[in-house]
Design an enzyme around this catalytic site. Structure first.
Site, mmCIF file in Angstrom:
data_model
loop_
_atom_site.group_PDB
_atom_site.id
_atom_site.type_symbol
_atom_site.label_atom_id
_atom_site.label_comp_id
_atom_site.label_asym_id
_atom_site.label_seq_id
_atom_site.Cartn_x
_atom_site.Cartn_y
_atom_site.Cartn_z
ATOM 1 N N ASP A 199 0.866 -1.183 0.000
ATOM 2 C CA ASP A 199 0.000 0.000 0.000
ATOM 3 C C ASP A 199 0.900 1.230 0.000
ATOM 4 O O ASP A 199 2.137 1.117 -0.069
ATOM 5 C CB ASP A 199 -0.961 0.008 1.222
ATOM 6 C CG ASP A 199 -2.272 0.743 0.912
ATOM 7 O OD1 ASP A 199 -2.204 1.976 0.703
ATOM 8 O OD2 ASP A 199 -3.340 0.114 0.855
ATOM 9 N N HIS A 251 -12.842 -0.505 -7.942
ATOM 10 C CA HIS A 251 -13.968 0.426 -7.773
ATOM 11 C C HIS A 251 -13.515 1.847 -7.406
ATOM 12 O O HIS A 251 -14.315 2.768 -7.432
ATOM 13 C CB HIS A 251 -14.998 -0.121 -6.765
ATOM 14 C CG HIS A 251 -14.734 0.210 -5.324
ATOM 15 N ND1 HIS A 251 -15.736 0.273 -4.378
ATOM 16 C CD2 HIS A 251 -13.585 0.497 -4.654
ATOM 17 C CE1 HIS A 251 -15.222 0.593 -3.211
ATOM 18 N NE2 HIS A 251 -13.924 0.728 -3.343
HETATM 19 C C1 LIG Z 1 -10.853 1.189 -0.963
HETATM 20 S S1 LIG Z 1 -9.337 0.922 -0.158
HETATM 21 C C2 LIG Z 1 -9.322 -0.837 -0.142
HETATM 22 C C3 LIG Z 1 -8.445 -1.387 0.935
HETATM 23 C C4 LIG Z 1 -8.460 -2.908 1.035
HETATM 24 N N1 LIG Z 1 -8.013 -3.550 -0.194
HETATM 25 C C5 LIG Z 1 -9.856 -3.383 1.412
HETATM 26 O O1 LIG Z 1 -10.547 -3.937 0.566
HETATM 27 O O2 LIG Z 1 -10.242 -3.173 2.574
HETATM 28 C C6 LIG Z 1 -8.142 1.346 -1.392
HETATM 29 C C7 LIG Z 1 -6.703 1.172 -0.964
HETATM 30 O O3 LIG Z 1 -5.860 1.496 -2.083
HETATM 31 C C8 LIG Z 1 -4.729 2.176 -1.586
HETATM 32 N N2 LIG Z 1 -4.122 2.958 -2.670
HETATM 33 C C9 LIG Z 1 -4.583 4.081 -3.282
HETATM 34 N N3 LIG Z 1 -3.747 4.488 -4.243
HETATM 35 C C10 LIG Z 1 -2.718 3.616 -4.242
HETATM 36 C C11 LIG Z 1 -1.533 3.491 -5.041
HETATM 37 N N4 LIG Z 1 -1.245 4.380 -6.003
HETATM 38 N N5 LIG Z 1 -0.705 2.459 -4.786
HETATM 39 C C12 LIG Z 1 -1.000 1.571 -3.802
HETATM 40 N N6 LIG Z 1 -2.102 1.612 -3.015
HETATM 41 C C13 LIG Z 1 -2.934 2.636 -3.250
HETATM 42 C C14 LIG Z 1 -5.302 3.052 -0.477
HETATM 43 O O4 LIG Z 1 -4.299 3.520 0.391
HETATM 44 C C15 LIG Z 1 -6.309 2.091 0.165
HETATM 45 O O5 LIG Z 1 -5.720 1.350 1.196
#
Ligand SMILES: C[S@@+](CC[C@H](N)C(=O)[O-])C[C@H]1O[C@@H](n2cnc3c(N)ncnc32)[C@H](O)[C@@H]1O
Length: 362
Positions: free
Chosen positions: A262, A302
């Site tokens: 992440d 999403h």
């Molecule tokens: C909607 S959350 C989902 C978290 C987890 N997968 C869940 O289902 O509970 C989206 C995740 O994507 C991560 N994220 C956003 N942009 C990112 C990037 N460029 N690279 C890696 N992670 C990223 C956010 O920090 C967040 O933890």
């Protein structure tokens, strides 16, 4: 069109018929009963009540947010019995009269109960809303989603009702006066990021968990190549690692490495899960873990419009070992018709804060 009376009596019949229908585990079909009860309540509405129901929701979210900010619900839970408005107002540092007015609203929403005049008790709903990961959800929804949603109407009007597809150009930026997308903005606003990360651990509560129906051992453990050095699963954008934790708890004997990826600020908050390696990684850049058995992405697609999803998937694809590695996408799949409000809310939330979308199978 059926008359109101015919509709109401048909729904009461359905309710009566549904009650004895128990599932294989001996419990009622909760969702079916809830759906019929809700339709019955709506069928009983006067036009004025319909107007009240569909237009006054923002007040509900606002009052719950004030209650969580003042810690009212947790105080009620901890008091283990009725507490007077006067005592409560001292504890939270609010005017007694103001407190009475807030409590009236919370009682009317069934969020708290009344033990007498100006005397309050916790209810089952108070307990639901004080589960820490769901309390974080009430905060995140009000602080971020509702603030951005207020800008959705003017945003769509000014952009000519085009479907939003640029994460740096949606209602969120108008609400928070920023040019950053939500995930670029979060690290500079740790209080909001913390609520979001905690909420992510509970966001699917009450719904089926994929590890209860996905044949994970059959699909991943069978055919796993290599020893303990080889990677079994990479949870891409896995937040604090709650999904890896679930898998590890359920299948402690699965071999191989489990990697959480992440953004840096979120990886700093990774849960202490035995056997999980936390790694900073931006999923728009080349995937450093090559040839893992599975690349798991839950609720990632999403968050992004199609063009960005293609970039994330391309970076993943380039790291995969042909014929061996798998991508597992865990997403809500919208029905083509007959949408639930929960799913529709999530879809519009994604549009509002990230110019993103929930998707149908197509
Ligand atoms: C909607 S959350 C989902 C978290 C987890 N997968 C869940 O289902 O509970 C989206 C995740 O994507 C991560 N994220 C956003 N942009 C990112 C990037 N460029 N690279 C890696 N992670 C990223 C956010 O920090 C967040 O933890």
């Amino acid at each position: 069109m059926a008359s109101q009376e015919t509709e109401v009596s048909a729904l009461i019949d359905t309710l009566r018929d549904s009650l004895p229908q128990k599932g294989s585990d001996g419990s009622y079909n909760r969702e079916q009963l809830k759906d019929v009860a809700e339709r019955l309540s709506i069928a009983l509405e006067t036009p004025g009540e319909t107007c009240q129901r569909v237009t006054y929701y923002p007040l509900r979210t606002t009052i719950v947010r004030i209650a969580t900010r003042l810690n009212i619900l947790n105080i009620l839970i901890d008091s283990n019995g009725p507490i007077s408005g006067k005592e409560l107002s001292h504890k939270v540092g609010a005017d007694h009269l103001l407190l009475i007015r807030l409590m009236r609203f919370l009682v009317a929403m069934h969020v708290v109960g009344e033990a007498g005049v100006d005397s309050y008790v916790a209810t089952t709903i108070t307990r639901h809303l004080t589960i820490p990961k769901l309390e974080a959800g009430t905060k995140h929804t009000y602080d971020i989603v509702c603030m951005a949603a207020k800008q959705l109407d003017p945003f769509l009007a000014k952009t000519g009702y085009k479907n939003p597809n640029d994460p740096k150009h949606c209602a969120f930026q108008d609400a928070f006066h920023t040019e950053e997308n939500l995930f670029e903005w979060f690290p500079k606003h740790p209080e909001y990021l913390n609520n979001f990360n905690l909420y992510m651990t509970g966001q699917r509560d009450g719904r089926a968990n994929w590890i209860d129906f996905f044949p994970l051992e059959e699909q991943l453990a069978k055919g796993f190549e290599g020893g303990d050095d080889a990677v079994m699963l990479v949870d891409i954008g896995g937040a604090r690692g709650h999904e890896v934790e679930n898998i590890k708890n359920r299948y402690p004997h699965l071999p191989g490495r489990f990697i959480l990826q992440d953004l840096p600020e979120t990886v700093k908050q990774a849960l202490p899960v035995k056997g999980m390696e936390a790694m900073e990684h931006d999923f728009f850049t080349p995937q450093p873990i090559k040839g893992a058995r599975a690349y798991y992405l839950r609720n990632i697609m999403h968050d992004w419009p199609d063009s960005k999803c293609q970039q994330i998937l391309s970076q993943t694809k380039a790291a995969m070992k042909p014929g061996y590695s798998k991508i597992i996408l865990n997403e809500l799949v919208l029905p083509d018709k007959g949408m639930s409000l929960t799913a529709a809310q999530l879809d519009i939330t994604m549009m509002t804060v990230l110019a993103a979308t929930e998707r149908t199978e197509r």
